[in-house]
Design an enzyme around this catalytic site. Sequence first.
Site: not given
Length: 162
Positions: A11-12
Amino acid sequence: MRNRKVYLAGGCFWGMEELFRVRKGIVATDVGYLGGDNDFPTYKNHPGHAEVIEITFNEEETSYKNILDYFFCIHDPTTIDRQGNDRGSSYRSALFFQNEEEKEMALEMIALVNKSNKWDGEVVTTLEPFTKFWLAEPEHQDYLLRNPNGYTCHFERFATFL
């Protein structure tokens, strides 16, 4: 002291970096892009690349296996191309292996995580061969350290799978 690098996407990259950078044995963290279609990717132009954290660690203080364990504790590896509100292949769960030993260890860890039944679904983390890590722009490095109220969807969901 023997340092080694590992490349993870969950993810981020901001949230991953913030949690890993303070772990025992972690020497350095950098965020960037890996696994995509273009050279010199940027935040606004990184087709196919995942947002990745490059972790430099001291093998005398931690291990690849311990890093993988923590990785599976701080993001949801059962969602395809999504973490929290972030959607798209940039936010996929991926392990970029540099050799067969890393690949085998990653497969073992995925089997362990699946066997634990701690997550509601099966792990969909991809295993991708390491190609080239492209360092992200300076404003993305240590982002949550500099912006403590910034967005993250990463947190410790489990203590360990080991």
